[in-house]
Write a protein that holds these residues in place. Structure first.
Motif, PDB file in Angstrom:
ATOM      1  N   ASP A  68       0.917  -1.126  -0.245  1.00 57.85           N
ATOM      2  CA  ASP A  68       0.059  -0.047   0.020  1.00 57.85           C
ATOM      3  C   ASP A  68       1.279   0.759  -0.276  1.00 57.85           C
ATOM      4  OD1 ASP A  68      -2.612   0.905   0.802  1.00 57.85           O
ATOM      5  OD2 ASP A  68      -1.605   1.845   1.859  1.00 57.85           O
ATOM      6  N   SER A  69       0.481   1.964  -0.670  1.00 63.88           N
ATOM      7  CA  SER A  69       1.468   3.414  -0.964  1.00 63.88           C
ATOM      8  C   SER A  69       1.699   4.535   0.763  1.00 63.88           C
ATOM      9  CB  SER A  69       0.409   4.539  -1.694  1.00 63.88           C
ATOM     10  OG  SER A  69      -0.959   5.037  -1.417  1.00 63.88           O
ATOM     11  N   THR A  70       0.674   3.776   1.053  1.00 65.20           N
ATOM     12  CA  THR A  70       0.843   4.998   2.915  1.00 65.20           C
ATOM     13  C   THR A  70       1.601   3.949   3.934  1.00 65.20           C
ATOM     14  OG1 THR A  70      -1.707   5.589   2.946  1.00 65.20           O
ATOM     15  CG2 THR A  70      -0.219   4.898   4.847  1.00 65.20           C
ATOM     16  N   ILE A  71       1.676   2.148   3.228  1.00 62.93           N
ATOM     17  CA  ILE A  71       2.859   1.342   4.093  1.00 62.93           C
ATOM     18  C   ILE A  71       4.201   1.564   2.939  1.00 62.93           C
ATOM     19  CG2 ILE A  71       3.376  -0.644   4.044  1.00 62.93           C
ATOM     20  CD1 ILE A  71       1.845  -0.410   6.114  1.00 62.93           C
ATOM     21  N   LEU A  72       4.677   2.288   2.018  1.00 66.14           N
ATOM     22  CA  LEU A  72       5.526   2.439   1.533  1.00 66.14           C
ATOM     23  C   LEU A  72       6.340   3.453   1.813  1.00 66.14           C
ATOM     24  CD1 LEU A  72       4.854   1.457  -2.189  1.00 66.14           C
ATOM     25  CD2 LEU A  72       5.825  -0.787  -0.123  1.00 66.14           C
ATOM     26  N   SER A  73       5.308   4.992   2.395  1.00 70.18           N
ATOM     27  CA  SER A  73       5.673   5.788   2.308  1.00 70.18           C
ATOM     28  C   SER A  73       5.821   5.837   4.231  1.00 70.18           C
ATOM     29  CB  SER A  73       4.719   6.877   2.587  1.00 70.18           C
ATOM     30  OG  SER A  73       4.395   8.009   2.733  1.00 70.18           O
ATOM     31  N   GLY A  74       5.711   5.313   4.608  1.00 68.58           N
ATOM     32  CA  GLY A  74       5.990   4.643   6.138  1.00 68.58           C
ATOM     33  C   GLY A  74       7.354   3.505   6.135  1.00 68.58           C
ATOM     34  N   LEU A  75       7.376   3.042   4.905  1.00 66.05           N
ATOM     35  CA  LEU A  75       8.456   2.318   5.582  1.00 66.05           C
ATOM     36  C   LEU A  75      10.162   3.257   4.609  1.00 66.05           C
ATOM     37  CD1 LEU A  75      10.346  -0.207   5.183  1.00 66.05           C
ATOM     38  CD2 LEU A  75       9.502  -0.673   2.530  1.00 66.05           C
ATOM     39  N   TRP A  76      10.236   4.001   3.651  1.00 63.59           N
ATOM     40  CA  TRP A  76      10.936   5.005   3.502  1.00 63.59           C
ATOM     41  C   TRP A  76      10.315   6.022   4.276  1.00 63.59           C
ATOM     42  CZ3 TRP A  76      14.644   7.228   1.228  1.00 63.59           C
ATOM     43  CH2 TRP A  76      14.943   8.778   1.277  1.00 63.59           C
ATOM     44  N   HIS A  77      10.258   6.411   5.450  1.00 63.64           N
ATOM     45  CA  HIS A  77      10.279   7.191   6.978  1.00 63.64           C
ATOM     46  C   HIS A  77      11.492   5.932   7.729  1.00 63.64           C
ATOM     47  CE1 HIS A  77       7.729   9.784   4.681  1.00 63.64           C
ATOM     48  NE2 HIS A  77       8.228  10.931   5.466  1.00 63.64           N
ATOM     49  N   THR A  78      11.058   5.155   8.201  1.00 65.38           N
ATOM     50  CA  THR A  78      11.697   4.245   9.053  1.00 65.38           C
ATOM     51  C   THR A  78      12.890   4.193   8.562  1.00 65.38           C
ATOM     52  OG1 THR A  78       9.665   3.279   9.611  1.00 65.38           O
ATOM     53  CG2 THR A  78      12.013   2.237   9.665  1.00 65.38           C
ATOM     54  N   TYR A 236       5.974  10.974  14.561  1.00 64.42           N
ATOM     55  CA  TYR A 236       6.296  11.367  13.041  1.00 64.42           C
ATOM     56  C   TYR A 236       6.075   9.892  11.852  1.00 64.42           C
ATOM     57  CZ  TYR A 236      11.071  10.104  10.108  1.00 64.42           C
ATOM     58  OH  TYR A 236      11.533  10.545   9.059  1.00 64.42           O
ATOM     59  N   PRO A 237       5.708  10.279  10.950  1.00 65.38           N
ATOM     60  CA  PRO A 237       5.109   8.365  10.283  1.00 65.38           C
ATOM     61  C   PRO A 237       6.197   8.255   9.396  1.00 65.38           C
ATOM     62  CG  PRO A 237       5.508  10.841   8.638  1.00 65.38           C
ATOM     63  CD  PRO A 237       6.372  11.537  10.048  1.00 65.38           C
ATOM     64  N   ASP A 238       6.741   7.060  10.739  1.00 62.17           N
ATOM     65  CA  ASP A 238       6.784   5.445  10.749  1.00 62.17           C
ATOM     66  C   ASP A 238       6.412   4.541   9.984  1.00 62.17           C
ATOM     67  OD1 ASP A 238       6.146   5.354  12.465  1.00 62.17           O
ATOM     68  OD2 ASP A 238       7.382   3.832  12.901  1.00 62.17           O
ATOM     69  N   LEU A 239       7.395   3.071   9.789  1.00 61.68           N
ATOM     70  CA  LEU A 239       6.161   2.847   9.605  1.00 61.68           C
ATOM     71  C   LEU A 239       5.672   2.066  10.046  1.00 61.68           C
ATOM     72  CD1 LEU A 239       5.780  -0.197   7.263  1.00 61.68           C
ATOM     73  CD2 LEU A 239       7.436  -1.599   8.496  1.00 61.68           C
ATOM     74  N   LEU A 240       5.067   2.096  11.546  1.00 64.18           N
ATOM     75  CA  LEU A 240       4.208   1.473  12.619  1.00 64.18           C
ATOM     76  C   LEU A 240       3.250   2.458  12.490  1.00 64.18           C
ATOM     77  CD1 LEU A 240       2.791  -0.415  14.990  1.00 64.18           C
ATOM     78  CD2 LEU A 240       4.853   1.162  15.722  1.00 64.18           C
ATOM     79  N   ARG A 241       3.475   3.946  12.405  1.00 64.00           N
ATOM     80  CA  ARG A 241       2.183   4.860  12.646  1.00 64.00           C
ATOM     81  C   ARG A 241       1.076   4.800  10.972  1.00 64.00           C
ATOM     82  NH1 ARG A 241       1.768  10.572  14.186  1.00 64.00           N
ATOM     83  NH2 ARG A 241      -0.203  10.859  13.324  1.00 64.00           N
ATOM     84  N   ALA A 242       1.996   4.489   9.811  1.00 62.91           N
ATOM     85  CA  ALA A 242       1.706   4.106   8.818  1.00 62.91           C
ATOM     86  C   ALA A 242       0.501   2.937   8.978  1.00 62.91           C
ATOM     87  CB  ALA A 242       2.762   3.891   7.397  1.00 62.91           C
ATOM     88  N   ALA A 243       0.961   1.743  10.060  1.00 64.20           N
ATOM     89  CA  ALA A 243      -0.216   0.591   9.959  1.00 64.20           C
ATOM     90  C   ALA A 243      -0.978   0.929  10.725  1.00 64.20           C
ATOM     91  CB  ALA A 243       0.952  -0.769   9.927  1.00 64.20           C
ATOM     92  N   GLN A 244      -0.876   1.819  11.970  1.00 59.08           N
ATOM     93  CA  GLN A 244      -1.548   2.224  12.503  1.00 59.08           C
ATOM     94  C   GLN A 244      -2.790   2.896  11.750  1.00 59.08           C
ATOM     95  OE1 GLN A 244       0.471   3.762  15.955  1.00 59.08           O
ATOM     96  NE2 GLN A 244       0.424   2.148  16.997  1.00 59.08           N
ATOM     97  N   ASP A 245      -2.496   3.467  11.401  1.00 59.10           N
ATOM     98  CA  ASP A 245      -2.958   4.590  10.102  1.00 59.10           C
ATOM     99  C   ASP A 245      -4.747   3.612   9.778  1.00 59.10           C
ATOM    100  OD1 ASP A 245      -2.793   6.789  11.667  1.00 59.10           O
ATOM    101  OD2 ASP A 245      -0.935   7.815   9.583  1.00 59.10           O
TER     102      ASP A 245
END
Length: 314
Positions: A68-78, A236-245
């Motif tokens: 998912d685009s949100t997950i990939l964005s969080g992955l990049w921030h992580t 901070y919009p990291d991977l975990l934050r993206a998953a929670q959103d």
């Protein structure tokens, strides 16, 4: 001189002249314990998989949301915050390790105090302190620059300072141990050649200490990847934050936690392979034989299994 006669065992007839001796047939040792352990592990894994298959989990959601685009964005921030924090930690670690080994009591005391404070307090608390700094200093004012602290202390900066300063304390001890592992004669010889203390540290001591510094540094970076999940506390919009959103809108809470766990496993696995080859590179001058690569280990295990099977058939 007396002729040396080959000893023939009692009751055995000597081999005729010109006939080569019979080749020794080696029978491989049968490792029954390996097969028993393998069966037990496979059975436990099967039981674990069966238990999860009976749970109320929508497994189709996991591969659906994995890219998912949100997950990939969080992955990049992580990855970004982990690499940036580790780089800051490395710089601070080298700096404070040198200060700790200094004969100047002021610099060595300051380095000891820094290590004591940041190693002795939880990184989660440090993140919250940096993020809540506006409660103490509402305005950031350093003379030539003035702004609201809430605008200065962004989630990225709070995460960077919280993770980087904490990592710097641990890296300082790792670098100090690496520096002390180099024989003092190296430093004395460098000084005898007219090299300054800084040049000696940069060209002689630090390159030789890399063999000791690299392995724990790789472990620290892998640990940093997992510890970066705490930056969710500073928004901070990291991977975990993206998953929670995504979980808050799709109500797939456990499924999104599984998605985040899969990506963390992928990241740590990739960087673990890189760490292995980096350690192998710096171990060339200290080991007679380099450790086998992952492919060489797999190949040797397959050959071992084949030899066990051939031995059982025989």
């Amino acid at each position: 001189m007396t002729d040396k006669l080959d000893k023939v065992p009692a009751g055995a007839s000597p081999a005729p002249a010109g006939v080569p001796p019979e080749a020794i047939k080696a029978i491989p040792v049968r490792h029954y314990g390996r097969w028993v352990a393998g069966v037990v592990v496979v059975a436990l894994l099967a039981l674990l998989g069966y238990a999860f298959s009976q749970g109320n989990v929508r497994w189709a959601t996991v591969p659906e949301k994995l890219f998912d685009s949100t997950i990939l964005s969080g992955l990049w921030h992580t990855i970004l915050i982990s690499v940036a924090s580790m780089a800051l930690g490395l710089v601070l670690g080298v700096l404070f390790a040198v200060m700790r080994l200094s004969k100047n009591p002021v610099t060595s005391s300051v380095a000891w105090l820094y290590i004591w404070v940041f190693r002795g307090t939880p990184v989660y608390v440090q993140l919250l302190i940096w993020f809540s700094l506006a409660l103490i200093f509402p305005v950031f004012n350093i003379g030539f620059y003035k702004d609201e602290m809430t605008d200065v202390m962004t989630p990225f900066l709070a995460a960077l300072l919280g993770l980087g300063l904490n990592e710097g304390a641990y890296m300082a001890e790792i670098v100090r141990a690496g520096i002390q592992s180099v024989d003092e004669g190296q430093t004395e010889a460098s000084h005898a050649l007219g090299m300054s203390q800084a040049k000696t540290m940069r060209r002689v001591v630090l390159p030789q200490s890399m063999r000791v510094i690299i392995p724990p540094t790789g472990n620290e970076f892998i640990n940093m990847l997992k510890t970066s999940s705490l930056v969710v506390a500073v928004q901070y919009p990291d991977l975990l934050r993206a998953a929670q959103d995504i979980a808050s809108t799709s109500f797939a809470v456990m499924e999104m936690f599984f998605v985040a766990s899969i990506w963390y496993l992928i990241l740590t696995s990739v960087f673990s392979v890189g760490q292995f080859y980096l350690e192998r590179h710096y171990a060339r001058g200290s080991l007679r034989s380099l450790p086998p690569t992952p492919w060489q280990k797999i190949k040797s295990n397959l050959l071992s299994l084949r030899s066990d099977q051939s031995g059982g058939a025989a």
